[in-house]
Design a protein around this motif. Structure first.
Motif, short mmCIF file in Angstrom:
data_model
loop_
_atom_site.label_atom_id
_atom_site.label_comp_id
_atom_site.label_asym_id
_atom_site.label_seq_id
_atom_site.Cartn_x
_atom_site.Cartn_y
_atom_site.Cartn_z
N UNK A 1 0.95 -1.19 -0.10
CA UNK A 1 -0.12 -0.17 -0.03
C UNK A 1 0.81 1.15 0.07
N UNK A 2 2.17 1.16 -0.04
CA UNK A 2 3.02 2.44 0.28
C UNK A 2 2.96 3.39 -1.08
N UNK A 3 2.63 2.77 -2.23
CA UNK A 3 2.45 3.67 -3.30
C UNK A 3 1.26 4.60 -3.37
N UNK A 4 0.19 3.86 -2.73
CA UNK A 4 -1.08 4.66 -2.57
C UNK A 4 -0.80 5.84 -1.36
N UNK A 5 -0.37 5.30 -0.29
CA UNK A 5 -0.13 6.62 0.65
C UNK A 5 0.88 7.67 0.19
N UNK A 6 1.77 7.20 -0.77
CA UNK A 6 2.93 8.17 -1.29
C UNK A 6 2.03 9.13 -2.23
N UNK A 7 1.19 8.73 -2.94
CA UNK A 7 0.34 9.38 -3.87
C UNK A 7 -0.47 10.21 -3.06
N UNK A 8 -0.91 10.16 -1.88
CA UNK A 8 -1.83 10.85 -0.97
C UNK A 8 -1.16 11.93 -0.59
N UNK A 9 0.33 12.13 -0.36
CA UNK A 9 1.07 13.03 0.17
C UNK A 9 1.55 14.00 -0.59
N UNK A 10 1.94 13.74 -1.95
CA UNK A 10 2.48 14.19 -2.70
C UNK A 10 1.51 14.74 -3.93
N UNK A 11 2.13 15.93 -4.72
CA UNK A 11 1.39 16.46 -5.80
C UNK A 11 2.14 15.94 -6.96
N UNK A 12 1.34 16.12 -8.03
CA UNK A 12 1.99 15.94 -9.10
C UNK A 12 1.39 17.07 -10.08
N UNK A 13 2.18 17.48 -11.28
CA UNK A 13 1.99 18.41 -12.11
C UNK A 13 1.69 17.76 -13.61
N UNK A 14 0.34 18.30 -14.20
CA UNK A 14 0.14 17.72 -15.29
C UNK A 14 1.01 18.17 -16.45
N UNK A 15 1.08 17.19 -17.44
CA UNK A 15 1.89 17.56 -18.68
C UNK A 15 1.44 18.96 -19.37
N UNK A 16 2.64 19.77 -19.92
CA UNK A 16 2.15 20.80 -20.37
C UNK A 16 1.40 20.81 -21.60
N UNK A 17 0.65 21.56 -22.14
CA UNK A 17 -0.32 21.54 -23.28
C UNK A 17 0.54 22.38 -24.19
N UNK A 18 1.15 21.98 -25.34
CA UNK A 18 1.82 22.79 -26.23
C UNK A 18 0.90 24.00 -26.93
N UNK A 19 1.59 25.17 -26.85
CA UNK A 19 0.80 26.43 -27.21
C UNK A 19 0.99 26.39 -29.01
N UNK A 20 -0.21 26.25 -29.41
CA UNK A 20 -0.41 26.55 -30.92
C UNK A 20 -0.33 28.01 -31.08
N UNK A 21 0.51 28.49 -31.81
CA UNK A 21 0.72 29.90 -32.23
C UNK A 21 0.74 29.96 -33.65
#
Length: 131
Positions: free
Chosen positions: A18-38
């Protein structure tokens, strides 16, 4: 004594599983950036491949293009949708940076997020960076 060892072993096993589940509860993740179409990319609405294929396979496509341009002097790629594209990273009509004008916002954002250092820019020069 054996009963205590079994209970301790089970407790250690449960904690380990269960340690991966507990680890995910206390950490935050950043979503992958969305490439800007210019610029032209926003207007064109067509690319060499659809956006999901480009995200997953652009590195393979660029390697194929490199081989075609360097070994066979092929410079035009005809996509499945019938559109022709210049097999070039440089700026210019129907080329990668011709549509995706801002390398920092389009390429570098995702490459930095994924900790990838492509070797494309060891040979190719982004004209916007020289100005």
């Amino acid at each position: 004594m054996t009963k205590n060892m079994i209970v301790t072993g089970l407790a250690v096993f449960v904690v380990a599983v269960l340690s991966p589940f507990w680890f995910n509860l206390v950490t935050t993740t950043q979503a992958a950036p969305e490439p800007e179409l210019l610029g032209l990319a926003k207007e064109a609405k067509t690319c060499v491949l659809d956006k999901y294929d480009m995200r997953a396979n652009h590195m393979s496509l660029l390697n194929e293009w490199r081989g075609a341009v360097v070994r066979n002097a092929d410079r035009i790629y005809v996509a499945a949708n019938g559109h022709s594209f210049n097999m070039s990273l440089s700026t210019g009509e129907n080329s990668c940076l011709g549509c995706h004008e801002d390398k920092a916002k389009f390429c570098d954002a995702c490459h930095t997020y994924t900790s990838v250092n492509p070797y494309c820019w060891e040979c190719h020069i982004n004209p916007k960076e020289i100005q």
